[in-house]
Design an enzyme around this catalytic site. Structure first.
Site, PDB file in Angstrom:
ATOM      1  N   ARG A  37       0.823  -1.218   0.000  1.00 28.74           N
ATOM      2  CA  ARG A  37       0.000   0.000   0.000  1.00 28.74           C
ATOM      3  C   ARG A  37       0.855   1.265   0.000  1.00 28.74           C
ATOM      4  O   ARG A  37       0.450   2.283  -0.574  1.00 28.74           O
ATOM      5  CB  ARG A  37      -0.938  -0.006   1.205  1.00 28.74           C
ATOM      6  CG  ARG A  37      -2.100  -0.948   0.994  1.00 28.74           C
ATOM      7  CD  ARG A  37      -3.137  -0.839   2.073  1.00 28.74           C
ATOM      8  NE  ARG A  37      -4.375  -1.449   1.621  1.00 28.74           N
ATOM      9  CZ  ARG A  37      -5.337  -1.887   2.410  1.00 28.74           C
ATOM     10  NH1 ARG A  37      -5.216  -1.777   3.715  1.00 28.74           N
ATOM     11  NH2 ARG A  37      -6.425  -2.415   1.916  1.00 28.74           N
ATOM     12  N   LYS A 199     -19.196 -17.251   1.310  1.00 31.48           N
ATOM     13  CA  LYS A 199     -20.653 -17.224   1.498  1.00 31.48           C
ATOM     14  C   LYS A 199     -21.403 -16.363   0.490  1.00 31.48           C
ATOM     15  O   LYS A 199     -20.942 -15.280   0.129  1.00 31.48           O
ATOM     16  CB  LYS A 199     -20.951 -16.675   2.894  1.00 31.48           C
ATOM     17  CG  LYS A 199     -20.467 -17.596   3.989  1.00 31.48           C
ATOM     18  CD  LYS A 199     -20.796 -17.019   5.333  1.00 31.48           C
ATOM     19  CE  LYS A 199     -20.481 -18.028   6.421  1.00 31.48           C
ATOM     20  NZ  LYS A 199     -20.735 -17.473   7.745  1.00 31.48           N
ATOM     21  N   GLY A 356      -9.074  -8.751  -0.476  1.00 27.06           N
ATOM     22  CA  GLY A 356      -7.937  -9.295   0.276  1.00 27.06           C
ATOM     23  C   GLY A 356      -7.606 -10.731  -0.064  1.00 27.06           C
ATOM     24  O   GLY A 356      -6.455 -11.061  -0.380  1.00 27.06           O
ATOM     25  N   GLY A 379     -13.395  -3.851   1.176  1.00 28.39           N
ATOM     26  CA  GLY A 379     -14.783  -3.378   1.259  1.00 28.39           C
ATOM     27  C   GLY A 379     -15.144  -2.421   0.135  1.00 28.39           C
ATOM     28  O   GLY A 379     -16.235  -2.501  -0.439  1.00 28.39           O
TER      29      GLY A 379
HETATM   30  P1  AMP Z   1     -14.465 -14.408   0.959  1.00 31.75           P
HETATM   31  O1  AMP Z   1     -13.840 -13.650   2.091  1.00 31.75           O
HETATM   32  O2  AMP Z   1     -15.947 -14.442   1.011  1.00 31.75           O
HETATM   33  O3  AMP Z   1     -13.905 -14.000  -0.385  1.00 31.75           O
HETATM   34  O4  AMP Z   1     -14.064 -15.928   1.203  1.00 31.75           O
HETATM   35  C1  AMP Z   1     -12.739 -16.388   1.094  1.00 31.75           C
HETATM   36  C2  AMP Z   1     -12.640 -17.681   1.850  1.00 31.75           C
HETATM   37  O5  AMP Z   1     -13.513 -18.626   1.293  1.00 31.75           O
HETATM   38  C3  AMP Z   1     -11.265 -18.272   1.776  1.00 31.75           C
HETATM   39  O6  AMP Z   1     -10.714 -18.253   3.076  1.00 31.75           O
HETATM   40  C4  AMP Z   1     -11.498 -19.697   1.282  1.00 31.75           C
HETATM   41  O7  AMP Z   1     -10.761 -20.650   2.014  1.00 31.75           O
HETATM   42  C5  AMP Z   1     -12.969 -19.896   1.555  1.00 31.75           C
HETATM   43  N1  AMP Z   1     -13.534 -20.925   0.676  1.00 31.75           N
HETATM   44  C6  AMP Z   1     -13.533 -20.941  -0.648  1.00 31.75           C
HETATM   45  N2  AMP Z   1     -14.119 -22.055  -1.110  1.00 31.75           N
HETATM   46  C7  AMP Z   1     -14.532 -22.769  -0.054  1.00 31.75           C
HETATM   47  C8  AMP Z   1     -15.200 -23.994   0.116  1.00 31.75           C
HETATM   48  N3  AMP Z   1     -15.574 -24.748  -0.928  1.00 31.75           N
HETATM   49  N4  AMP Z   1     -15.450 -24.417   1.373  1.00 31.75           N
HETATM   50  C9  AMP Z   1     -15.058 -23.678   2.424  1.00 31.75           C
HETATM   51  N5  AMP Z   1     -14.423 -22.499   2.331  1.00 31.75           N
HETATM   52  C10 AMP Z   1     -14.150 -22.030   1.109  1.00 31.75           C
END
Ligand code: AMP
Length: 399
Positions: A37, A199, A356, A379
């Site tokens: 950064r 999620k 991130g 964000g």
């Molecule tokens: P996000 O912060 O929503 O972009 O989520 C990123 C996180 O999602 C990472 O830490 C990944 O390990 C997790 N992730 C991705 N695919 C899966 C999966 N199939 N099952 C569990 N965690 C996951």
């Protein structure tokens, strides 16, 4: 970009230029552990110091909630910046307003750089309090925002101050706005997005906005499980949000109405444990056993996605296709990232990624430098993908 004033057009010689930067950098044992950064604000700093400006940097660091927290001081960050700018001495003021800041600015020579202490040591920063805005603004003649990553927050140093001082977009901000609006608002088509991550619930607005604007959305990661579940696939004990199955169906419907294709995995990598080196195997969607977790996309999906990339002109990317931090579940993410990077280097694809985890995954795949643009914003990048105008960006608009 005509809607923003560029610092290159500003007469800055001898002027006090207040620059909002994002110096909220990772620290380990009191020293900066990742200076990305800081490196990104160097073009703006060079542009200003080479033209004789007195540069005064403002930033938040951590979440001190209006209190002076010694571990959240920007002093070590100022020291790191000093090391990155061998031609100037970077000074540090122990407060961001008041006599300490004023005295340090009085002593600042033309072409000098001063870092003010953490703006969040004052409650007025996050409250966008007019009195605090006035105190900050009194320290400068010109305001520059070079921190896209904090521009979704209506704070004193991102929004309030822009209505008091002549406001300019810094070089990093300008490059970021150019890259992001080029990819989403007027992209070269066909344009697709990879949306992955844990999620669905955190990215509903992102998906809803993207299916309206893009030709194709590739859904991966944990959130794909909810879509598969909504489509009647038995996903065993995979990460899933059953309460969002209806939302997933609504997004599929909205995509169909908008003529946006949604791609979901057709085969997967499963394991019984969410742990490094866990025994894993590849299977079809009808073969996920009750005690298995889907942790990555399978090779058939990966091959199909790689082929799809070849027919695109623009690709946006937010979120991994699998649990990439844990070996061997990064395979899908890394393979697709490498193909996207290869096509970008060939000049066949424009690739814009952010967030991130996405940056960490691209770094692990060794391709960050090959993408057209990689935003370090988290964000703010998501809000931009949601189609929102960031308040700190709106505050810079002319007219
Ligand atoms: P996000 O912060 O929503 O972009 O989520 C990123 C996180 O999602 C990472 O830490 C990944 O390990 C997790 N992730 C991705 N695919 C899966 C999966 N199939 N099952 C569990 N965690 C996951």
């Amino acid at each position: 970009m005509s809607a923003f004033r560029s610092i290159e057009d500003a007469d800055v010689a001898g002027k006090r230029v207040l620059v909002r930067a994002d110096m909220n950098v990772p620290m380990q044992d009191g020293t900066v552990s990742d200076a990305t950064r800081l490196e990104r604000i160097l073009p703006t700093l060079h542009s200003l110091t080479s033209r004789g400006a007195k540069v005064i940097l403002m930033s938040h660091f951590g979440r001190p909630k209006g209190k002076r927290v010694p571990e959240m001081s920007l002093k070590p960050v100022a020291e790191k910046l000093d090391a990155l700018l061998p031609e100037v001495t970077v000074r540090f003021a122990t407060d961001c307003i008041g006599p300490e800041a004023e005295q340090a600015i009085d002593e600042l020579a033309d072409s000098g750089v001063l870092v003010l202490e953490n703006t969040r040591f004052h409650t007025g920063e996050e409250a966008n309090d007019p009195e605090f805005v006035g105190q900050l603004a009194s320290l400068g003649d010109i305001y520059v925002n070079d921190a896209f990553s904090v521009s979704h927050r209506a704070n004193s140093s991102t929004v309030g101050i822009a209505s008091v001082l002549p406001a300019y977009a810094g070089l990093q901000m300008a490059a970021e706005l150019r890259a992001l609006s080029g990819a989403l608002e007027h992209p070269e088509r066909p344009v697709a997005a990879v949306v992955g991550g844990a999620k669905v619930s955190t990215k509903i607005s992102v998906l809803t906005n993207l299916v309206k604007k893009l030709d194709c959305v590739i859904i991966g990661g944990g959130m794909a499980n909810t879509f598969l579940y909504a489509g009647g696939v038995d996903i065993g004990k995979s990460l899933c949000e059953p309460d969002f199955a209806d939302t997933a169906r609504e997004i599929m419907q909205a995509a169909q109405e908008a003529g946006c294709e949604i791609l979901l995995p057709s085969d997967v990598v499963v394991a019984k444990e969410f742990a490094a080196g866990a025994e894993s195997h590849i299977c079809g969607l009808d073969q996920v056993s009750a005690d298995a977790m889907i942790l990555d996309v399978g090779p058939e999906t990966c091959a199909a996605l790689k082929t799809r990339l070849k027919s695109l002109r623009t690709l946006l990317w937010n979120g991994p296709l699998g649990a990439f931090e844990i070996e061997p579940f990064g395979g899908g993410t890394f393979a697709l990232a490498r193909e996207a990077a290869r096509l970008t280097k060939e000049g066949a694809l424009i690739t814009v990624a952010g967030g991130g985890d996405t940056v960490a995954a691209l770094n692990d795949a060794g391709v960050t430098g090959d993408f057209t643009y990689v935003s370090t914003a988290g964000g703010a990048f998501l809000e931009w993908l949601e189609g929102k105008e960031l308040s700190g960006v709106a505050a810079l608009r002319v007219g």
